[in-house]
Design a protein around this motif. Structure first.
Motif, mmCIF file in Angstrom:
data_model
loop_
_atom_site.group_PDB
_atom_site.id
_atom_site.type_symbol
_atom_site.label_atom_id
_atom_site.label_comp_id
_atom_site.label_asym_id
_atom_site.label_seq_id
_atom_site.Cartn_x
_atom_site.Cartn_y
_atom_site.Cartn_z
ATOM 1 N N PHE A 161 0.857 -1.198 0.000
ATOM 2 C CA PHE A 161 0.000 0.000 0.000
ATOM 3 C C PHE A 161 0.894 1.251 0.000
ATOM 4 N N CYS A 162 1.959 1.191 0.801
ATOM 5 C CA CYS A 162 2.879 2.341 0.852
ATOM 6 C C CYS A 162 3.663 2.477 -0.447
ATOM 7 N N SER A 163 4.213 1.371 -0.930
ATOM 8 C CA SER A 163 5.126 1.489 -2.081
ATOM 9 C C SER A 163 4.378 1.645 -3.397
ATOM 10 N N SER A 164 3.225 0.973 -3.532
ATOM 11 C CA SER A 164 2.568 0.968 -4.846
ATOM 12 C C SER A 164 1.427 1.970 -4.958
ATOM 13 N N THR A 165 0.789 2.285 -3.825
ATOM 14 C CA THR A 165 -0.336 3.230 -3.883
ATOM 15 C C THR A 165 0.124 4.626 -3.449
ATOM 16 N N LEU A 166 0.716 4.703 -2.266
ATOM 17 C CA LEU A 166 1.045 6.036 -1.734
ATOM 18 C C LEU A 166 2.259 6.674 -2.414
ATOM 19 N N HIS A 167 3.311 5.898 -2.623
ATOM 20 C CA HIS A 167 4.547 6.494 -3.160
ATOM 21 C C HIS A 167 4.310 7.202 -4.512
ATOM 22 N N PRO A 168 3.619 6.578 -5.472
ATOM 23 C CA PRO A 168 3.406 7.296 -6.741
ATOM 24 C C PRO A 168 2.614 8.606 -6.572
ATOM 25 N N ILE A 169 1.731 8.648 -5.583
ATOM 26 C CA ILE A 169 0.982 9.908 -5.364
ATOM 27 C C ILE A 169 1.917 10.941 -4.730
ATOM 28 N N VAL A 170 2.775 10.467 -3.813
ATOM 29 C CA VAL A 170 3.773 11.366 -3.214
ATOM 30 C C VAL A 170 4.575 12.054 -4.326
ATOM 31 N N THR A 171 4.995 11.281 -5.307
ATOM 32 C CA THR A 171 5.843 11.845 -6.367
ATOM 33 C C THR A 171 5.085 12.912 -7.151
ATOM 34 N N ARG A 172 3.794 12.697 -7.363
ATOM 35 C CA ARG A 172 3.012 13.711 -8.094
ATOM 36 C C ARG A 172 2.858 14.992 -7.293
ATOM 37 N N ILE A 173 2.815 14.857 -5.974
ATOM 38 C CA ILE A 173 2.682 16.056 -5.136
ATOM 39 C C ILE A 173 4.046 16.737 -4.971
ATOM 40 N N ARG A 174 5.085 15.920 -4.822
ATOM 41 C CA ARG A 174 6.416 16.475 -4.533
ATOM 42 C C ARG A 174 7.152 16.909 -5.793
ATOM 43 N N MET A 175 6.945 16.186 -6.881
ATOM 44 C CA MET A 175 7.680 16.459 -8.123
ATOM 45 C C MET A 175 6.728 16.563 -9.311
ATOM 46 N N PRO A 176 5.696 17.407 -9.245
ATOM 47 C CA PRO A 176 4.728 17.439 -10.358
ATOM 48 C C PRO A 176 5.373 17.806 -11.687
ATOM 49 N N GLN A 177 6.510 18.497 -11.609
ATOM 50 C CA GLN A 177 7.209 18.900 -12.842
ATOM 51 C C GLN A 177 7.710 17.697 -13.642
ATOM 52 N N PHE A 178 7.780 16.523 -12.992
ATOM 53 C CA PHE A 178 8.180 15.314 -13.730
ATOM 54 C C PHE A 178 7.074 14.833 -14.666
ATOM 55 N N PHE A 179 5.842 15.302 -14.422
ATOM 56 C CA PHE A 179 4.694 14.718 -15.118
ATOM 57 C C PHE A 179 4.011 15.692 -16.076
ATOM 58 N N ALA A 180 4.458 16.950 -16.100
ATOM 59 C CA ALA A 180 3.724 17.932 -16.912
ATOM 60 C C ALA A 180 4.624 19.106 -17.263
ATOM 61 N N GLY A 181 4.240 19.822 -18.315
ATOM 62 C CA GLY A 181 4.908 21.065 -18.669
ATOM 63 C C GLY A 181 4.495 22.162 -17.700
ATOM 64 N N PRO A 182 5.138 23.358 -17.797
ATOM 65 C CA PRO A 182 4.913 24.420 -16.807
ATOM 66 C C PRO A 182 3.446 24.795 -16.617
ATOM 67 N N GLU A 183 2.659 24.727 -17.696
ATOM 68 C CA GLU A 183 1.262 25.179 -17.593
ATOM 69 C C GLU A 183 0.396 24.178 -16.817
ATOM 70 N N SER A 184 0.850 22.951 -16.672
ATOM 71 C CA SER A 184 -0.001 21.924 -16.038
ATOM 72 C C SER A 184 0.543 21.406 -14.708
ATOM 73 N N VAL B 15 6.092 9.062 3.912
ATOM 74 C CA VAL B 15 5.028 9.611 3.049
ATOM 75 C C VAL B 15 4.551 10.950 3.616
ATOM 76 N N PHE B 16 4.288 10.956 4.913
ATOM 77 C CA PHE B 16 3.797 12.165 5.591
ATOM 78 C C PHE B 16 4.789 13.314 5.413
ATOM 79 N N TRP B 17 6.043 13.035 5.745
ATOM 80 C CA TRP B 17 7.088 14.072 5.731
ATOM 81 C C TRP B 17 7.266 14.633 4.323
ATOM 82 N N ARG B 18 7.213 13.729 3.352
ATOM 83 C CA ARG B 18 7.452 14.154 1.972
ATOM 84 C C ARG B 18 6.371 15.132 1.479
ATOM 85 N N VAL B 19 5.105 14.841 1.808
ATOM 86 C CA VAL B 19 4.047 15.725 1.304
ATOM 87 C C VAL B 19 3.835 16.932 2.221
ATOM 88 N N GLU B 20 4.238 16.792 3.494
ATOM 89 C CA GLU B 20 4.143 17.944 4.409
ATOM 90 C C GLU B 20 4.946 19.116 3.846
#
Ligand code: GSH
Length: 229
Positions: free
Chosen positions: A102-125, A169-174
């Protein structure tokens, strides 16, 4: 004594395995991987982790990757450390794996989208990715918060590596603008984690690695929450 090396990067999910190792009391070396230099994608590092990610554990000359596998292995190697609750039946064991996944497969990918959204989209998104990540994360933060309503740890009164994973997970998104304050039991859990000597030692190891990277001008500090454009 078995030689133990953990390839790590400060702030990354290698913290989960670092805390687990600290909890065992074993002697080990934290070897920093320089993301800014692309070391994680180098042939020399891929001998240990062909996926080019941290953590990688080297235990007596054998390399092992993936947090879930590393935690499971350490629990078997150091049963006295109580990294996971004792599981007798196949279903009880499978439930432990389910929780760690649950931590590695569900939560971690969401953490990355919150912490590093620039990996998934151009500046406008970028902001839209961050917002979507936060929306999805809310459901899971509520799940954890509810579970912690009447007990200090995920498995009741017994601390486990599941708590370390949730803490990361908590610390990363905090630090990335997610409204952790809306989940007070999870906040208390994070502060309880930080009271543990093993966690303090793990954070001290990260501080040493950060200082090393700073001295080489190779420290990576992810940007804060994206601004509304
Ligand atoms: N499923 C892997 C995930 C490992 C992972 O994503 N590590 C990140 C740091 S949190 C990483 O090394 N990122 C560097 C990259 O992908 O370039 C595990 O649990 O070990």
């Amino acid at each position: 004594m078995t030689e133990i090396i953990l390839f790590s990067a400060p702030g990354s999910c290698s913290r989960v395995a670092t805390i687990a190792l600290e909890e065992t009391g074993a002697q080990f070396e934290s070897r920093v991987v320089r993301f800014m230099k692309g070391e994680h994608k180098s042939p020399a590092y891929k001998i240990y982790n062909p996926k080019g990610k941290v953590p990688a554990l080297v235990f007596g000359g054998e390399a092992l990757t993936e947090n879930v596998a590393i935690l499971w292995f350490l629990n078997e190697q150091f049963p006295e450390a109580g990294l996971l609750p004792h599981a007798k039946t196949a279903i009880e064991k499978a439930r432990l794996i389910s929780d760690l996944n649950f931590c590695s497969s569900t939560l971690h990918p969401i953490v990355t989208r919150i912490r590093m959204p620039q990996f998934f989209a151009g500046p406008e998104s970028i902001r839209a990715v961050w917002t979507a990540g936060c929306e999805v994360m809310r459901e899971y933060f509520k799940l954890v918060d509810d579970r912690l309503a009447n007990s200090p740890w995920w498995y009741g009164d017994a601390w486990s590596v599941m708590d370390s994973y949730l803490y990361w997970v908590f610390w990363r998104v905090e630090g990335a603008g997610f409204p952790v304050g809306e989940y007070p039991k999870f906040v208390d859990h994070a502060r309880r984690m930080e009271d543990r000597p093993a966690v303090q030692r793990a954070l001290a190891r990260e501080a040493t690695m950060t200082a090393q990277l700073e001295s080489e001008r190779l420290n990576f500090a992810p940007p804060g929450p994206p601004k509304v454009i």
